[in-house]
Enzyme design. Structure first.
Site, PDB file in Angstrom:
ATOM      1  N   GLY A   1       0.570  -1.784   0.277  1.00 24.01           N
ATOM      2  CA  GLY A   1       0.275   0.466  -0.182  1.00 24.01           C
ATOM      3  C   GLY A   1       0.855   1.531   0.239  1.00 24.01           C
TER       4      GLY A   1
ATOM      5  N   ASP B   1       1.447   5.282 -11.353  1.00 27.88           N
ATOM      6  CA  ASP B   1      -0.125   6.072 -11.964  1.00 27.88           C
ATOM      7  C   ASP B   1      -1.240   5.629 -11.614  1.00 27.88           C
ATOM      8  OD1 ASP B   1       2.647   7.123 -13.042  1.00 27.88           O
ATOM      9  OD2 ASP B   1       2.321   5.530 -15.222  1.00 27.88           O
TER      10      ASP B   1
HETATM   11  N1  LIG Z   1       1.304  -6.445  -5.814  1.00 27.27           N
HETATM   12  C1  LIG Z   1       0.156  -5.340  -5.308  1.00 27.27           C
HETATM   13  N2  LIG Z   1      -0.776  -5.827  -4.706  1.00 27.27           N
HETATM   14  C2  LIG Z   1      -1.552  -4.725  -4.681  1.00 27.27           C
HETATM   15  N3  LIG Z   1      -0.995  -3.694  -5.392  1.00 27.27           N
HETATM   16  C3  LIG Z   1      -0.605  -3.401  -5.804  1.00 27.27           C
HETATM   17  C4  LIG Z   1       0.601  -4.295  -5.762  1.00 27.27           C
HETATM   18  N4  LIG Z   1       1.430  -3.437  -6.238  1.00 27.27           N
HETATM   19  C5  LIG Z   1       1.459  -2.122  -6.183  1.00 27.27           C
HETATM   20  N5  LIG Z   1      -0.020  -2.033  -6.288  1.00 27.27           N
HETATM   21  C6  LIG Z   1      -0.793  -0.236  -5.928  1.00 27.27           C
HETATM   22  O1  LIG Z   1       0.067   0.250  -6.835  1.00 27.27           O
HETATM   23  C7  LIG Z   1       0.452   1.413  -6.388  1.00 27.27           C
HETATM   24  C8  LIG Z   1       1.115   1.847  -6.710  1.00 27.27           C
HETATM   25  O2  LIG Z   1       2.952   0.790  -6.810  1.00 27.27           O
HETATM   26  P1  LIG Z   1       4.313   1.053  -6.756  1.00 27.27           P
HETATM   27  O3  LIG Z   1       4.932  -0.589  -6.833  1.00 27.27           O
HETATM   28  O4  LIG Z   1       4.191   1.452  -4.759  1.00 27.27           O
HETATM   29  O5  LIG Z   1       4.329   2.155  -7.882  1.00 27.27           O
HETATM   30  P2  LIG Z   1       5.456   2.084  -9.362  1.00 27.27           P
HETATM   31  O6  LIG Z   1       4.006   1.956 -10.257  1.00 27.27           O
HETATM   32  O7  LIG Z   1       5.849   3.502  -8.956  1.00 27.27           O
HETATM   33  O8  LIG Z   1       6.145   0.970  -9.082  1.00 27.27           O
HETATM   34  C9  LIG Z   1       0.740   1.359  -4.157  1.00 27.27           C
HETATM   35  O9  LIG Z   1       0.889   1.801  -2.809  1.00 27.27           O
HETATM   36  C10 LIG Z   1      -0.642  -0.824  -4.541  1.00 27.27           C
HETATM   37  O10 LIG Z   1      -1.308   0.606  -4.169  1.00 27.27           O
END
Ligand SMILES: Nc1ncnc2c1ncn2[C@@H]1O[C@H](COP(=O)(O)OP(=O)(O)O)[C@@H](O)[C@H]1O
Ligand SMILES: *[C@@H]1O[C@H](CO)[C@@H](O)[C@H](O)[C@H]1NC(C)=O
EC number: 2.7.1.15
Length: 312
Positions: free
Chosen positions: A230, A259
């Site tokens: 999260g 995004d």
């Molecule tokens: N495996 C996952 N399960 C549930 N939610 C996810 C998962 N990966 C990403 N998210 C959601 O997408 C948001 C952004 O993901 P993150 O990986 O931190 O960003 P980025 O796309 O910049 O790498 C997280 O804060 C979460 O809400």
């Protein structure tokens, strides 16, 4: 579009993704056969704008594309998603931004990004956007266009008390302090937070600590996204950072999850201002969690009608 009715304006990037799937990545000078090719719409700015629009926000994109096939197509893509294209300019001085992506069977990739027309978005375009930008509820910027243009847009918005969300991605080293001061909400992921602070972010506690450090640089609040964990919301130097967990899902493709999160957050700030920032982050987590459960970037972003009524 009447200028006084916009929820979210995004000043940012548009990229066409050209994706080839092949058994392996080619070596220098080598030609190999792949088994699948597709074209996708990407670019952090456009992705965030389209997620906000699919949630029901009235949106406009301020960006630059080439006077070429990909530029024409991207404009149509915005129209298909009800994003105003009044401030999308076409230039003949550069091509539409493109990302050539090769993915091998192990899921590894090699990517060449040519920002092209994105880098030509500048002062003149912002001046032209002023009547719309100055009356919007929320402005969202990232770092896939010239950083000077992003900073100028954030400052213009703040001058008119338009709420600013700055997604400091992709991270640049030594980000000027001016960006923090121009951000009502400063958002980044754990890798970016590490780069900005020089401290490792491997736990929720680390994210809280690093978030406080970023907050002290002058932004209104900080959100650090943590993938399946999260996000962490930091709103005041004297309050404990809040960890906002998300639902446990089986991810299929996490491309563009960040995004989706930012686009959803922009929607909540503009359209549900009565909610607390923590509640908005909780709901944005749930939207992004849906996006990771299907393939592609924009293709995986939910529409308002696909989402449970409790999210509105
Ligand atoms: N495996 C996952 N399960 C549930 N939610 C996810 C998962 N990966 C990403 N998210 C959601 O997408 C948001 C952004 O993901 P993150 O990986 O931190 O960003 P980025 O796309 O910049 O790498 C997280 O804060 C979460 O809400
Ligand atoms: C954070 O975002 C950057 C792009 O801005 C990406 O390259 C990186 O993989 C992301 N980190 C994580 C942990 O998802």
């Amino acid at each position: 579009m009447s200028a006084d009715c916009l929820d979210v304006v995004v000043v940012g990037s548009c990229m066409t993704d050209l994706v080839s799937q092949a058994p392996r990545l080619p070596k220098a000078g080598e030609t190999i056969h792949g088994h699948k090719f597709f074209i996708g719409f990407g670019g952090k700015g456009a992705n965030q704008c389209i997620q906000a629009a699919r949630m029901g926000a009235r949106t406009a994109m301020v960006c630059k594309v080439g006077k070429d096939f990909f530029g024409d197509n991207y404009i149509q893509n915005f129209k298909n998603n009800c994003v105003s294209t009044e401030l999308v300019k076409q230039t003949d001085e550069a091509a539409t931004g493109a990302a050539s992506i090769i993915v091998n069977d192990a899921g590894e990739n090699a990517i060449v990004i040519v920002a092209g027309a994105n880098m030509l978005l500048g002062d003149e375009d912002l001046q032209h956007a002023w009547p719309v930008l100055s009356r919007a509820k929320v402005l969202v910027c990232q770092l896939e266009i010239s950083p000077d243009t992003s900073l100028q847009a954030l400052r213009m918005a703040q001058q008119r008390h338009v709420k600013t969300i700055f997604n400091a991605a992709p991270a640049i080293p030594d980000l000027s302090a001016d960006f923090y001061k121009a951000s009502d909400i400063f958002c980044c992921n754990e890798t970016e937070a590490e780069l900005f602070t020089g401290s490792a972010v491997s736990t929720v506690e680390d994210a809280g600590r690093v978030g406080l450090e970023l907050l002290k640089r002058g932004c209104g609040s900080v959100i650090i996204t943590l993938g399946p964990q999260g996000c962490v919301v930091v709103q005041s130097a004297d309050a404990t950072p809040v960890h906002v967990p998300t639902s446990k899902v089986t991810p299929v493709d996490t491309t563009g999850a960040g995004d989706s999160f930012i686009g959803a957050l922009a929607f909540y700030i503009a359209c549900c201002p009565e909610l607390s920032l923590v509640e908005m982050a909780k709901r944005a987590n749930l939207v992004a969690a849906i996006s990771v459960q299907s393939v592609g970037t924009q293709t995986s972003y939910p529409h308002r009608g696909d989402l449970p009524a409790e999210l509105f």
